[in-house]
Enzyme design. Structure first.
Site, PDB file in Angstrom:
ATOM      1  N   CYS A   1       1.153  -1.015   0.023  1.00 32.90           N
ATOM      2  CA  CYS A   1      -0.005  -0.142   0.118  1.00 32.90           C
ATOM      3  C   CYS A   1       0.698   0.835   0.261  1.00 32.90           C
ATOM      4  O   CYS A   1       1.440   0.388  -0.486  1.00 32.90           O
ATOM      5  CB  CYS A   1      -0.613  -0.075   0.995  1.00 32.90           C
ATOM      6  SG  CYS A   1      -0.449   0.153   2.832  1.00 32.90           S
TER       7      CYS A   1
HETATM    8  O1  LIG Z   1      -1.914   2.050   4.939  1.00 37.10           O
HETATM    9  C1  LIG Z   1      -2.187   3.086   4.332  1.00 37.10           C
HETATM   10  C2  LIG Z   1      -1.954   3.032   3.526  1.00 37.10           C
HETATM   11  O2  LIG Z   1      -0.936   4.192   3.066  1.00 37.10           O
HETATM   12  C3  LIG Z   1      -2.605   3.544   2.078  1.00 37.10           C
HETATM   13  O3  LIG Z   1      -2.285   3.153   0.698  1.00 37.10           O
HETATM   14  C4  LIG Z   1      -2.755   5.330   1.732  1.00 37.10           C
HETATM   15  O4  LIG Z   1      -4.207   5.500   3.022  1.00 37.10           O
HETATM   16  P1  LIG Z   1      -5.108   6.576   3.007  1.00 37.10           P
HETATM   17  O5  LIG Z   1      -5.128   7.174   1.712  1.00 37.10           O
HETATM   18  O6  LIG Z   1      -5.174   6.585   4.374  1.00 37.10           O
HETATM   19  O7  LIG Z   1      -3.252   7.528   3.659  1.00 37.10           O
END
Ligand SMILES: O=C[C@H](O)[C@H](O)COP(=O)(O)O
Length: 154
Positions: A68
């Site tokens: 992520c």
């Molecule tokens: O941990 C969450 C991830 O980094 C995600 O890709 C992005 O989350 P956010 O949009 O809540 O920052």
């Protein structure tokens, strides 16, 4: 070894690079890609962290690589599935210890934190590590498993 991969839209490009690497690794017998397939797919990271962890928990996959933005959200999500241990690891030593000390089945990356070449190097190393159930670390990991079993939802 069967490896499940997944990412949200922040991680899809790195996930695809890791997936393609895994497909060329002779230690990997199957790569299961749960998506997303495109940066336009804005489904949230828990969907993929949980789905990948379920594959591990039900025996359909042996290892997982999740991506992520930071690697944190998919790790938190995956760790909610009983029996699954996941961690973000952006350096070689942490990746090694995540297997050898913690018996983690899942490694996670943040595509906004780590570049593709380092992530792929870590994944290549990580595939070679195994947990020794006879090691002193085993009782420590068993403590976590026992907690899960005692507190399992009925
Ligand atoms: O941990 C969450 C991830 O980094 C995600 O890709 C992005 O989350 P956010 O949009 O809540 O920052």
């Amino acid at each position: 070894m069967r490896v499940v991969v997944a990412a949200d839209n922040a991680g899809v490009l790195l996930k695809n690079e890791v997936r393609d690497l895994l497909k060329t690794d002779e230690r990997v017998t199957e790569v299961i890609d749960l998506g997303v397939d495109s940066p336009d797919d804005d489904r949230a990271y828990p969907i993929f962290g949980l789905a990948a962890a379920e594959k591990i928990a039900n025996g359909e996959a042996d290892r997982g690589v999740l991506v992520c933005g930071t690697g944190i959200g998919v790790a938190i999500s995956a760790n909610k599935v009983p029996g699954v241990r996941a961690t973000v690891a952006h350096d070689s030593y942490s990746a090694e210890r995540s297997v050898k000390s913690n018996n983690c089945q899942i490694i996670t990356f943040g595509a906004r934190v780590i570049g593709p070449e380092l992530a792929k190097k870590i994944v290549t190393e990580w595939l070679g590590y195994t947990f020794d159930p006879g090691s002193p670390s085993a009782a420590k990991v068993a403590h976590i498993t026992e907690y899960e079993q005692v507190h399992a939802a009925s």
